[in-house]
Design an enzyme around this catalytic site. Structure first.
Site, PDB file in Angstrom:
ATOM      1  N   PRO A  92       0.806  -1.222   0.000  1.00  0.00           N
ATOM      2  CA  PRO A  92       0.000   0.000   0.000  1.00  0.00           C
ATOM      3  C   PRO A  92       0.842   1.277   0.000  1.00  0.00           C
ATOM      4  O   PRO A  92       0.325   2.359  -0.293  1.00  0.00           O
ATOM      5  CB  PRO A  92      -0.835  -0.116   1.284  1.00  0.00           C
ATOM      6  CG  PRO A  92      -0.145  -1.124   2.125  1.00  0.00           C
ATOM      7  CD  PRO A  92       0.551  -2.049   1.199  1.00  0.00           C
TER       8      PRO A  92
ATOM      9  N   ARG B 267      -2.670  -8.932 -21.190  1.00  0.00           N
ATOM     10  CA  ARG B 267      -3.521  -8.583 -22.324  1.00  0.00           C
ATOM     11  C   ARG B 267      -2.837  -7.609 -23.282  1.00  0.00           C
ATOM     12  O   ARG B 267      -3.291  -7.431 -24.419  1.00  0.00           O
ATOM     13  CB  ARG B 267      -4.854  -7.999 -21.832  1.00  0.00           C
ATOM     14  CG  ARG B 267      -4.727  -6.666 -21.128  1.00  0.00           C
ATOM     15  CD  ARG B 267      -6.024  -6.275 -20.444  1.00  0.00           C
ATOM     16  NE  ARG B 267      -7.160  -6.299 -21.333  1.00  0.00           N
ATOM     17  CZ  ARG B 267      -7.443  -5.343 -22.211  1.00  0.00           C
ATOM     18  NH1 ARG B 267      -6.654  -4.279 -22.297  1.00  0.00           N
ATOM     19  NH2 ARG B 267      -8.505  -5.437 -22.989  1.00  0.00           N
TER      20      ARG B 267
END
Length: 246
Positions: free
Chosen positions: A90, A155
């Site tokens: 984070p 992708r």
């Protein structure tokens, strides 16, 4: 491309990497995935991968030894030039499409998925190349973040998508959000497809899509326009949008 994941929960990845486009990408030889439980690299008799933090405090911290050894087993004899070792955290740089494109140009990505309170700082300082966060929220571990990044990178690899143009025109790839899409029927319950898309006039269709892309970005993500290099034509369209808003 080669993608390695270091995690304490390898079973989490079987469904994601074994389905849909990610599965097809591996079967076609565009990418290979390997998921390693770094607990297997511990050298203590209890197979512990975490310990109490020096100086006190709540929570447990991942120790450096198993993670260093796991990474070194994967990279042994490999050239570093086109490899990234990515820590899901984070505190890391917020992930975006530009970063996905940067990662997609690599030959080898290694993801380190942590749990507990955090990582021994020496992992950050001496092992990894990137710290990445997928957003300003906290998850129970880095696995979901790694899955998101792997999907977004895979992708983009040449040959993975059936339509090579689709990755280029995706939202964020052009710097703007994508324009609206429509398909058959042209009239569904009285809701009609814009006439321009039925006109067959490719120039007008392209202009409509560019305008819609700019309009959608202006309305939903105006922050993206701060770093987008507008053409003179787009500046004029944007001025009209601002006038209409007033």
């Amino acid at each position: 491309m080669k993608i390695d994941v270091l995690t304490l929960f390898p079973e989490m990845f079987s469904g994601v990497l074994g389905s849909s486009i990610l599965k097809n990408a591996q079967e076609k030889g565009h990418v290979s995935y390997s998921v390693t439980d770094f607990r297997e690299f511990t050298t203590n008799k209890h197979n512990r991968v975490d310990d109490y933090p020096y100086g006190g405090g709540g929570g447990m911290v991942l120790t450096p030894q198993p993670i260093f050894d796991a990474v070194e087993s994967i990279t042994d004899g490999e050239q570093e030039a086109n490899r990234r070792i990515i820590l899901l955290c984070p505190q890391g740089e917020r992930y975006n499409q530009k970063k996905a494109e940067e990662f997609a140009a690599m030959d080898h990505l290694i993801f380190i998925c942590g749990h507990y309170e955090g990582y021994d700082e020496r992992i950050r300082q001496h092992l990894i190349t990137d710290e990445i966060s997928i957003g300003d929220f906290v998850l129970t571990g880095g696995e979901l973040g790694a899955m998101v990044i792997i999907d977004s990178v895979t992708r983009l690899l040449p040959g993975v998508l059936g339509n090579e143009f689709s990755a280029v025109t995706d939202s964020f790839s052009t710097g703007l959000l994508e324009y609206p899409h429509y398909t058959r029927p042209s009239d569904f319950r009285g809701m009609k497809v814009p006439d321009v898309l039925l006109s067959g006039h490719h120039g007008r269709i392209e202009e409509w899509r560019r305008k819609q892309s700019l309009k959608r970005t202006y309305e939903r993500r105006p922050d993206l326009l701060e770093s987008y290099d507008l053409t003179d034509e787009e500046k004029a369209w944007l001025q009209n949008l601002e006038k209409d808003k007033k």
